[in-house]
Design a protein around this motif. Structure first.
Motif, mmCIF file in Angstrom:
data_model
loop_
_atom_site.group_PDB
_atom_site.id
_atom_site.type_symbol
_atom_site.label_atom_id
_atom_site.label_comp_id
_atom_site.label_asym_id
_atom_site.label_seq_id
_atom_site.Cartn_x
_atom_site.Cartn_y
_atom_site.Cartn_z
ATOM 1 N N CYS A 110 8.629 -1.148 -12.767
ATOM 2 C CA CYS A 110 7.686 -0.374 -11.940
ATOM 3 C C CYS A 110 8.426 0.372 -10.839
ATOM 4 C CB CYS A 110 6.650 -1.328 -11.331
ATOM 5 S SG CYS A 110 5.552 -0.538 -10.148
ATOM 6 N N THR A 111 8.093 1.652 -10.687
ATOM 7 C CA THR A 111 8.758 2.468 -9.661
ATOM 8 C C THR A 111 7.906 2.593 -8.401
ATOM 9 O OG1 THR A 111 7.716 4.464 -10.509
ATOM 10 C CG2 THR A 111 9.876 3.894 -11.438
ATOM 11 N N GLY A 112 6.707 2.016 -8.432
ATOM 12 C CA GLY A 112 5.816 2.101 -7.269
ATOM 13 C C GLY A 112 5.227 3.489 -7.096
ATOM 14 N N CYS A 113 5.127 4.250 -8.186
ATOM 15 C CA CYS A 113 4.664 5.648 -8.086
ATOM 16 C C CYS A 113 3.169 5.755 -7.775
ATOM 17 C CB CYS A 113 4.973 6.399 -9.375
ATOM 18 S SG CYS A 113 3.948 5.860 -10.766
ATOM 19 N N GLN A 114 2.427 4.723 -8.018
ATOM 20 C CA GLN A 114 0.990 4.620 -7.712
ATOM 21 C C GLN A 114 0.092 5.522 -8.577
ATOM 22 O OE1 GLN A 114 1.703 4.793 -3.273
ATOM 23 N NE2 GLN A 114 0.210 3.159 -3.274
ATOM 24 N N LEU A 115 0.640 6.056 -9.677
ATOM 25 C CA LEU A 115 -0.205 6.864 -10.576
ATOM 26 C C LEU A 115 -1.307 5.999 -11.187
ATOM 27 C CD1 LEU A 115 2.434 9.128 -12.345
ATOM 28 C CD2 LEU A 115 0.681 9.816 -10.687
ATOM 29 N N GLU A 117 -2.868 3.643 -9.656
ATOM 30 C CA GLU A 117 -3.917 3.532 -8.638
ATOM 31 C C GLU A 117 -4.851 4.730 -8.709
ATOM 32 O OE1 GLU A 117 -3.160 2.421 -4.504
ATOM 33 O OE2 GLU A 117 -1.325 1.455 -5.154
ATOM 34 N N GLU A 118 -4.250 5.910 -8.850
ATOM 35 C CA GLU A 118 -5.064 7.122 -8.927
ATOM 36 C C GLU A 118 -6.040 7.051 -10.092
ATOM 37 O OE1 GLU A 118 -3.074 11.034 -9.141
ATOM 38 O OE2 GLU A 118 -1.923 10.273 -7.427
ATOM 39 N N ALA A 119 -5.584 6.475 -11.202
ATOM 40 C CA ALA A 119 -6.413 6.457 -12.413
ATOM 41 C C ALA A 119 -7.457 5.337 -12.405
ATOM 42 C CB ALA A 119 -5.508 6.285 -13.631
ATOM 43 N N CYS A 120 -7.228 4.309 -11.634
ATOM 44 C CA CYS A 120 -8.092 3.116 -11.697
ATOM 45 C C CYS A 120 -9.490 3.400 -11.130
ATOM 46 C CB CYS A 120 -7.429 1.978 -10.926
ATOM 47 S SG CYS A 120 -8.413 0.472 -10.927
ATOM 48 N N PRO A 121 -10.550 3.074 -11.868
ATOM 49 C CA PRO A 121 -11.902 3.373 -11.392
ATOM 50 C C PRO A 121 -12.509 2.284 -10.494
ATOM 51 C CG PRO A 121 -12.025 2.489 -13.613
ATOM 52 C CD PRO A 121 -10.563 2.513 -13.245
ATOM 53 N N VAL A 122 -11.802 1.161 -10.301
ATOM 54 C CA VAL A 122 -12.393 0.038 -9.543
ATOM 55 C C VAL A 122 -11.856 0.004 -8.114
ATOM 56 C CG1 VAL A 122 -12.596 -2.475 -9.406
ATOM 57 C CG2 VAL A 122 -12.632 -1.354 -11.630
ATOM 58 N N TYR A 139 -2.763 -2.078 -7.823
ATOM 59 C CA TYR A 139 -2.364 -1.567 -6.511
ATOM 60 C C TYR A 139 -0.973 -2.019 -6.112
ATOM 61 C CZ TYR A 139 -3.674 -6.269 -4.830
ATOM 62 O OH TYR A 139 -3.761 -7.630 -4.642
ATOM 63 N N VAL A 140 -0.296 -1.133 -5.395
ATOM 64 C CA VAL A 140 0.921 -1.513 -4.678
ATOM 65 C C VAL A 140 0.390 -2.107 -3.373
ATOM 66 C CG1 VAL A 140 2.975 -0.633 -3.503
ATOM 67 C CG2 VAL A 140 2.330 0.300 -5.744
ATOM 68 N N PRO A 141 0.729 -3.359 -3.041
ATOM 69 C CA PRO A 141 0.039 -4.051 -1.941
ATOM 70 C C PRO A 141 -0.030 -3.253 -0.640
ATOM 71 C CG PRO A 141 1.559 -5.547 -3.040
ATOM 72 C CD PRO A 141 1.751 -4.210 -3.672
ATOM 73 N N PHE A 142 1.111 -2.738 -0.181
ATOM 74 C CA PHE A 142 1.128 -1.885 1.016
ATOM 75 C C PHE A 142 2.441 -1.121 0.995
ATOM 76 C CE2 PHE A 142 3.808 -5.044 3.128
ATOM 77 C CZ PHE A 142 3.351 -6.244 2.588
ATOM 78 N N SER A 143 2.545 -0.086 1.849
ATOM 79 C CA SER A 143 3.658 0.862 1.674
ATOM 80 C C SER A 143 5.035 0.226 1.863
ATOM 81 C CB SER A 143 3.479 2.052 2.613
ATOM 82 O OG SER A 143 3.416 1.580 3.933
ATOM 83 N N ILE A 144 5.148 -0.789 2.765
ATOM 84 C CA ILE A 144 6.476 -1.381 2.963
ATOM 85 C C ILE A 144 6.584 -2.758 2.292
ATOM 86 C CG2 ILE A 144 7.163 -0.084 5.026
ATOM 87 C CD1 ILE A 144 6.168 -2.441 6.733
ATOM 88 N N ALA A 145 5.750 -2.969 1.263
ATOM 89 C CA ALA A 145 5.809 -4.250 0.536
ATOM 90 C C ALA A 145 7.187 -4.416 -0.099
ATOM 91 C CB ALA A 145 4.735 -4.282 -0.544
ATOM 92 N N ASN A 146 7.603 -5.657 -0.238
ATOM 93 C CA ASN A 146 8.846 -5.940 -0.945
ATOM 94 C C ASN A 146 8.627 -7.143 -1.853
ATOM 95 O OD1 ASN A 146 11.526 -6.817 -1.652
ATOM 96 N ND2 ASN A 146 12.264 -5.479 -0.012
ATOM 97 N N PRO A 147 8.648 -6.997 -3.165
ATOM 98 C CA PRO A 147 8.985 -5.791 -3.905
ATOM 99 C C PRO A 147 7.856 -4.768 -3.819
ATOM 100 C CG PRO A 147 8.262 -7.498 -5.423
ATOM 101 C CD PRO A 147 8.328 -8.125 -4.063
ATOM 102 N N LEU A 159 -10.896 -3.690 -17.269
ATOM 103 C CA LEU A 159 -10.211 -3.627 -18.568
ATOM 104 C C LEU A 159 -10.398 -2.262 -19.243
ATOM 105 C CD1 LEU A 159 -10.928 -7.209 -20.071
ATOM 106 C CD2 LEU A 159 -9.076 -6.508 -18.563
ATOM 107 N N CYS A 160 -10.401 -1.204 -18.425
ATOM 108 C CA CYS A 160 -10.613 0.133 -18.993
ATOM 109 C C CYS A 160 -9.347 0.682 -19.635
ATOM 110 C CB CYS A 160 -11.114 1.100 -17.922
ATOM 111 S SG CYS A 160 -9.831 1.550 -16.740
ATOM 112 N N GLY A 161 -8.190 0.170 -19.221
ATOM 113 C CA GLY A 161 -6.935 0.611 -19.830
ATOM 114 C C GLY A 161 -6.365 1.895 -19.247
ATOM 115 N N ALA A 162 -7.013 2.476 -18.254
ATOM 116 C CA ALA A 162 -6.544 3.764 -17.711
ATOM 117 C C ALA A 162 -5.141 3.653 -17.123
ATOM 118 C CB ALA A 162 -7.525 4.262 -16.648
ATOM 119 N N CYS A 163 -4.864 2.527 -16.443
ATOM 120 C CA CYS A 163 -3.540 2.371 -15.814
ATOM 121 C C CYS A 163 -2.444 2.373 -16.874
ATOM 122 C CB CYS A 163 -3.487 1.092 -14.977
ATOM 123 S SG CYS A 163 -4.034 -0.386 -15.831
ATOM 124 N N GLU A 164 -2.701 1.678 -17.951
ATOM 125 C CA GLU A 164 -1.686 1.586 -19.003
ATOM 126 C C GLU A 164 -1.429 2.959 -19.633
ATOM 127 O OE1 GLU A 164 -2.556 -1.312 -22.066
ATOM 128 O OE2 GLU A 164 -0.418 -1.553 -22.490
#
Ligand code: FAD
Ligand code: SF4
Ligand code: SF4
Lengths: 432, 88
Positions: A110-115, A117-122, A139-147, A159-164
């Motif tokens: 995962c590169t943390g690109c958050q695409l 998140e954009e697609a997720c309807p929930v 979701y990426v928990p927060f911007s400075i999360a590690n990892p 279970l819509c599958g949009a993220c995948e």
């Protein structure tokens, strides 16, 4: 059969105390495993705005420490993981079971690109913004999360599958399952931190019912650059507040809620927030209702005086009740301690300076063999000579797992825990 | 990797509350975005127009701001309420 991994030290909890203890030990050449139950290391400090009494940016101090921990060749970190069944076979031989919960995202890819998140309807409440806004089911928990990688909240996933479908790194993996790893270590550092007092346990304050009554942690989030709103605003109607009240000792020094002790940091973090609010909202009035101001640390009293010079009002008063008026403003009924008279004051927002409580489940990780003190913090067996020593040789405690304290004291406590741990590892137990 | 979503679907069911919450959020999202199509508005203005409690509008509006659907504009003459507009 699950696999077995061996380390010198198991550090439970990846907040500032756990990281400090782990770094000290790793720098001495010990192999350290940090187990963190959350999606990111950093503990509470990574979510704070600025820190008293220096007003240094909290994220600017935490982030380098977090990266140093994550990059250290002698430190392994398992996030979103827990340990149980910690069993002492003999000195220098502890066994435990580590459970790694599935993120449904391949961490390394995962590169943390958050695409996703954009697609997720929930959308559900964002726990990292203390429920003031929403977040997606992936979701990426927060911007400075590690990892800084995504995770799927499977309980809320449709279970819509949009993220995948959209993930460019092909790293969504719904086949992931809970993984169990056997752990063998020579010693353990407990750095499980604290939990916040739940203010719904004092219904007369109206938290959860009156939306303009918030907790200090919610206000802390409103004061960081990655705040939930575009400015400090009232959750009820988005109004810019101009008359904010602080209620100190909310859930501390209060027998009626089962927590008679002082939380040690609430006076100072409230004074800090009051100063930050005066910077963020120059027209606002801030009033702090207190029982006693405990400004005992280095530079604390000067910090308290500074807030008075900036115009923060201090009233020695015990809040009896908070009521909401029709425009969302709040009426605070309090006993003025100096005069003994019951008074009322209007404010447009109230911040409950919630107390620090012991975290749950610490002793049960050790099959209840670890002793706790009367307030459920880890018992310090020899507080003057060996402050990190628990009732079990080879097991040490760092930071707020042993009681309420601020960040400098947590770091000192972690220093003591790492020194006592390395003493034990060098054969100190046998010499005693 | 193939589609792993199909594998989990054979093992898990989506609860009614997840479905209802998704529907409710997306309905309010549409209402707020539609309300802002004509002009920029404050939270109380939107709440009055779409007839929803103020705190519900604040929560949804701030979430839409977080995800880049809308942005904050100027604050009103009384320095009380910000105007929000669709992000172009
Ligand atoms: C509103 C607020 C403002 C504050 N402001 C300041 C300030 O300005 N200056 C200051 O000095 N202090 C401040 N503090 C205090 C500061 O937050 C603490 O001193 C500090 O966070 C303590 O760090 P810790 O690592 O001991 O605990 P925590 O920060 O609680 O970290 C503990 C970690 O352990 C993890 N964990 C818990 N249980 C387990 C488990 N069973 N297994 C694995 N992991 C586990 C947690 O997820 C967490 O990551 C503030 C506190 C609050 C509430
Ligand atoms: S899971 Fe995929 S889409 Fe989501 S942040 Fe990671 S790389 Fe990006
Ligand atoms: S599968 Fe779940 S996490 Fe992924 S986009 Fe759909 S609802 Fe969101």
């Amino acid at each position: 059969m699950s696999k077995t991994e061996e380390y010198d030290v198991l550090v439970i909890g990846g907040g500032i105390s756990g990281e400090e203890a782990a770094l000290n030990l790793a720098d001495q050449g010990y192999k350290v495993l940090i187990v963190e139950k959350d999606l990111s290391v950093g503990g509470k400090m990574i979510h704070l705005s600025k820190v008293f009494p220096t007003l240094d940016c909290s994220a600017c101090i935490t982030t380098p420490k977090v990266s140093e921990t994550a990059r250290h060749p002698n430190i392994t970190i398992y996030t979103y993981s827990e340990v149980s069944n910690i069993d002492k076979k003999s000195e220098y031989d502890f066994r435990a079971l580590l459970t790694k919960h599935p993120r449904y995202v391949i961490e390394d890819a995962c590169t943390g690109c958050q695409l996703c998140e954009e697609a997720c309807p929930v959308t559900v409440q964002d726990q990292y913004q203390y429920d003031l806004v929403g977040r997606k089911a992936v979701y990426v928990p927060f911007s400075i999360a590690n990892p800084r990688v995504a995770a799927i909240d499977i309980e809320n996933c449709s279970l819509c599958g949009a993220c995948e479908k959209v993930c460019p790194a092909d790293c969504i993996d719904f086949t992931q399952e809970e993984e169990e790893i056997q752990i063998k270590v020579k010693s353990v550092v407990i750095a499980t931190g604290f939990k916040l007092f739940d203010p719904t346990l004092i219904p007369r304050y109206g938290f959860g019912v009156f939306k303009n009554v918030v907790t200090s942690m919610q206000m802390e989030r409103q004061l960081v650059p990655t705040r939930p709103y575009n400015n400090v605003l009232r959750p009820k109607d988005g109004k810019v507040p101009d008359n904010i009240a602080y209620v100190l000792c909310a859930g501390s020094r209060d027998e009626t809620v089962g927590n008679p002790i002082c939380s040690q940091v609430c006076c100072m973090y409230s004074i800090k927030q009051a100063q930050l609010l005066m910077g963020a909202l120059p027209m606002a009035d801030v009033t702090i209702y207190y029982l006693h101001i405990r400004s005992f640390g280095k530079g604390f009293n000067e910090f308290y005086q500074q807030s008075k010079d900036m115009g923060v009002t201090f009233i020695k008063g015990k809040i009896g009740k908070i009521e909401e008026t029709e425009n969302g403003d709040l009426k605070l009924r309090y006993e003025d301690i100096e005069s003994g008279v019951v008074k009322e004051a209007n404010h447009d927002m109230a911040v409950l300076s919630v107390g620090i409580l012991a975290n749950d489940g610490v002793s049960s990780m050790f099959n209840n063999k670890l002793e706790l003190d009367q307030y459920n913090f880890v018992e310090q067996k020899d507080i003057l000579a060996n402050p990190a020593q628990t009732n079990m040789s080879g097991v040490y405690v760092a930071g707020t797992a042993s009681g309420p304290m601020d960040i400098p004291d947590s770091i000192l406590s972690a220093g003591a825990a790492s020194a006592e741990t390395s003493g034990y590892l060098r054969g100190g137990y046998d010499e005693k | 990797m193939g589609k792993t979503i199909d594998i989990i679907k054979t093992k898990r069911k989506v609860s009614d509350s997840v479905k209802e919450n998704m529907k409710a959020f997306n309905k309010i999202k549409r209402q707020i975005l539609k309300s802002l199509e004509t002009e920029e508005k404050t939270v109380p203005q939107i709440a009055q127009e779409i007839d929803l409690p103020l705190d519900v509008v604040t929560y949804h509006l701030m979430t839409l701001q977080k995800y880049g659907n809308i942005e904050a504009g100027e604050v009103d003459d009384m320095d009380e309420f910000y105007f929000y507009k669709l992000k172009k």
